[in-house]
Design a protein around this motif. Structure first.
Motif, PDB file in Angstrom:
ATOM      1  N   GLY A  83      -8.176  -2.084  -0.498  1.00  0.00           N
ATOM      2  CA  GLY A  83      -8.410  -2.729   0.788  1.00  0.00           C
ATOM      3  C   GLY A  83      -7.765  -4.103   0.871  1.00  0.00           C
ATOM      4  N   LEU A  84      -7.770  -4.842  -0.253  1.00  0.00           N
ATOM      5  CA  LEU A  84      -7.121  -6.146  -0.269  1.00  0.00           C
ATOM      6  C   LEU A  84      -5.617  -6.011  -0.057  1.00  0.00           C
ATOM      7  N   TYR A  85      -5.018  -5.021  -0.696  1.00  0.00           N
ATOM      8  CA  TYR A  85      -3.593  -4.782  -0.482  1.00  0.00           C
ATOM      9  C   TYR A  85      -3.314  -4.468   0.989  1.00  0.00           C
ATOM     10  N   ALA A  86      -4.165  -3.638   1.572  1.00  0.00           N
ATOM     11  CA  ALA A  86      -3.966  -3.258   2.966  1.00  0.00           C
ATOM     12  C   ALA A  86      -4.053  -4.481   3.874  1.00  0.00           C
ATOM     13  N   ARG A  87      -5.075  -5.337   3.666  1.00  0.00           N
ATOM     14  CA  ARG A  87      -5.221  -6.543   4.467  1.00  0.00           C
ATOM     15  C   ARG A  87      -4.011  -7.466   4.300  1.00  0.00           C
ATOM     16  N   ARG A  88      -3.494  -7.541   3.084  1.00  0.00           N
ATOM     17  CA  ARG A  88      -2.323  -8.380   2.834  1.00  0.00           C
ATOM     18  C   ARG A  88      -1.132  -7.878   3.646  1.00  0.00           C
ATOM     19  N   GLN A  94       4.094   0.162   0.579  1.00  0.00           N
ATOM     20  CA  GLN A  94       4.659  -0.834  -0.331  1.00  0.00           C
ATOM     21  C   GLN A  94       5.714  -0.212  -1.237  1.00  0.00           C
ATOM     22  N   TRP A  95       5.500   1.014  -1.664  1.00  0.00           N
ATOM     23  CA  TRP A  95       6.489   1.673  -2.521  1.00  0.00           C
ATOM     24  C   TRP A  95       7.806   1.895  -1.791  1.00  0.00           C
ATOM     25  N   TYR A  96       7.771   2.164  -0.486  1.00  0.00           N
ATOM     26  CA  TYR A  96       9.022   2.306   0.260  1.00  0.00           C
ATOM     27  C   TYR A  96       9.909   1.074   0.039  1.00  0.00           C
ATOM     28  N   GLU A  97       9.275  -0.080   0.117  1.00  0.00           N
ATOM     29  CA  GLU A  97      10.008  -1.335  -0.008  1.00  0.00           C
ATOM     30  C   GLU A  97      10.411  -1.594  -1.460  1.00  0.00           C
ATOM     31  N   ASP A  98       9.505  -1.318  -2.392  1.00  0.00           N
ATOM     32  CA  ASP A  98       9.807  -1.548  -3.803  1.00  0.00           C
ATOM     33  C   ASP A  98      10.953  -0.668  -4.285  1.00  0.00           C
ATOM     34  N   LEU A  99      11.055   0.546  -3.757  1.00  0.00           N
ATOM     35  CA  LEU A  99      12.144   1.444  -4.152  1.00  0.00           C
ATOM     36  C   LEU A  99      13.443   1.143  -3.406  1.00  0.00           C
ATOM     37  N   GLY A 100      13.413   0.206  -2.483  1.00  0.00           N
ATOM     38  CA  GLY A 100      14.616  -0.152  -1.752  1.00  0.00           C
ATOM     39  C   GLY A 100      14.983   0.831  -0.665  1.00  0.00           C
ATOM     40  N   LEU A 101      14.015   1.648  -0.226  1.00  0.00           N
ATOM     41  CA  LEU A 101      14.280   2.592   0.855  1.00  0.00           C
ATOM     42  C   LEU A 101      14.389   1.879   2.192  1.00  0.00           C
ATOM     43  N   CYS A 102      13.877   0.658   2.244  1.00  0.00           N
ATOM     44  CA  CYS A 102      13.957  -0.192   3.430  1.00  0.00           C
ATOM     45  C   CYS A 102      13.794  -1.622   2.960  1.00  0.00           C
ATOM     46  N   GLY A 103      13.920  -2.573   3.858  1.00  0.00           N
ATOM     47  CA  GLY A 103      13.771  -3.967   3.494  1.00  0.00           C
ATOM     48  C   GLY A 103      12.315  -4.391   3.377  1.00  0.00           C
TER      49      GLY A 103
END
Length: 395
Positions: A146-151, A304-313
């Motif tokens: 939930g903290l990750y989601a709020r962030r 978050q994984w989309y961004e970490d894998l570089g699939l998007c900015g």
């Protein structure tokens, strides 16, 4: 290239079966051997991914599975790295093959999970941040999901509907997967009407705990050629990197520690570091991927994984989702298996299961959830205490 071949992949369906993890792992192992077209006697090494919830047999999983299949003299190794255990087991098997220690290695992960959210196993451990998180903060896993989601909502403008659409996407894929625990499509309205667990996340935003098993038969490329495997799926890279200082508390999302407020943050986040190491070893980049299997403990974490894998900015994960790029039929399907949203967590098995899905997709045998023309795929997750986990497979 330090490629090793994936000769066979097998799974035991995920669920809540109430039986020993040994049964699930043994069934998956036999399925992988049959898929590879080899006998148990041909295996010269067994690498088991450990489960801390299976008693002593769980701590020596390699030997446990070797015994269950029938002692035949193979070397055994047991690996524990929390949720990254399966990837570390694959990396260990690959190292043995590349070192010439064994031509054929069986990798097995399986778990029999308790009901409810995972709690630390093994009694009081005041030097364990996972134990401290539970005891001092009362923060179960969904609390920090939930903290990750709020962030993400605060930094990037993600919405609860974005999170719900991740579940909708993964449930649609999972409905097509015979190994998934949950095989029913859901609507965004159903997600929104499910009970709140850790605001802003609801029950259907969070993965369950499950029983299940997965196994792979890996071999040298030379053995695969002799075996007549044609052009097999190959493991091209495995990333098991650790975080970069000053990231010292990984269980909670970017909560300041003394070091964090005194030192500039690392250039790359932990997830980005995991992916970067895998890309560099594989000689590939995000644009080369046909699909990805990522660790969706919660719907927000998948973004978050989309961004970490570089699939998007950075901050563009929800936008990529809204465009339909990560759904079946999209530009870069993510969690075509249905992900943990459809399977639930069977901790030592899940990173192995991710590679099983890549194997079937790259072979073109994934049935109704097949990603057209799949040539390269990547898995990603991470384990407690700084265990990185990513695997790149190609065809």
């Amino acid at each position: 290239m330090n490629d090793v071949a994936v000769l066979g992949a097998g799974m035991h369906p995920w669920g809540k079966w109430g039986r020993s993890f040994v049964e699930y792992g043994t069934a998956a192992a036999r399925a992988a051997l049959a898929d590879a077209g080899i006998g148990w006697q041909d295996v010269r090494s067994v690498v088991g991914a450990d489960t801390v919830r299976g008693g002593y047999p769980g701590y020596v999983a390699g030997a446990t599975f070797a015994r269950a299949l029938g002692w035949q003299g193979a070397r055994v190794t047991s690996v524990y790295a929390a949720c990254a255990s399966g990837a570390q087991a694959i990396d260990t098997a690959r190292a043995q093959i590349l070192a010439g220690m064994a031509e054929v290695v069986l990798v097995v992960g399986a778990d029999s999970a308790p009901k409810g959210f995972f709690a630390p196993a093994g009694g009081d451990r005041p030097d364990d941040p996972d134990w401290l998180r539970f005891r001092l903060l009362g923060a179960t896993n969904p609390a920090y999901f939930g903290l990750y989601a709020r962030r993400r909502m605060a930094l990037h403008g993600d919405t609860t509907d974005d999170f719900a659409q991740v579940k909708v996407k993964n449930a649609a894929a999972g409905a097509l997967n015979p190994y998934a625990r949950y095989r029913t499509a859901v609507s965004a309205r159903q997600v929104a009407s499910s009970p709140v667990v850790a605001d802003p996340l609801r029950l259907l935003d969070i993965c369950a705990t499950s029983d299940g098993g997965a196994a792979l038969v890996l071999s040298s490329m030379a053995y695969a050629r002799r075996h007549g495997a044609g052009v097999p799926v190959r493991i091209r890279a495995v990333s098991t990197v650790t975080p970069t200082y000053p990231r010292t508390v990984l269980d909670l999302p970017d909560i300041a520690t003394d070091s964090a407020v005194a030192v500039d943050p690392p250039a790359l986040g932990f997830g980005e570091s995991i992916a970067r190491a895998a890309y560099e070893e594989a000689g590939l980049g995000p644009d080369d991927l046909s699909l990805a299997e990522v660790y969706d403990l919660s719907t927000a974490l998948e973004l978050q994984w989309y961004e970490d894998l570089g699939l998007c900015g950075p901050g563009e994960g929800a936008k990529l989702l809204r465009e339909g790029a990560t759904a079946l039929g999209g530009r870069i399907p993510v969690n075509a298996s249905g992900g943990l949203a459809s399977f639930g967590e069977a901790v030592p098995a899940q990173a192995v299961a991710q590679v099983c899905e890549l194997t079937w997709q790259l072979r073109g045998t994934a049935g109704e959830r097949q990603v057209a023309g799949a040539r390269a795929g990547m898995t990603a997750n991470q384990g407690l205490f700084g265990h990185g986990s990513a695997v790149v497979a190609v065809r």
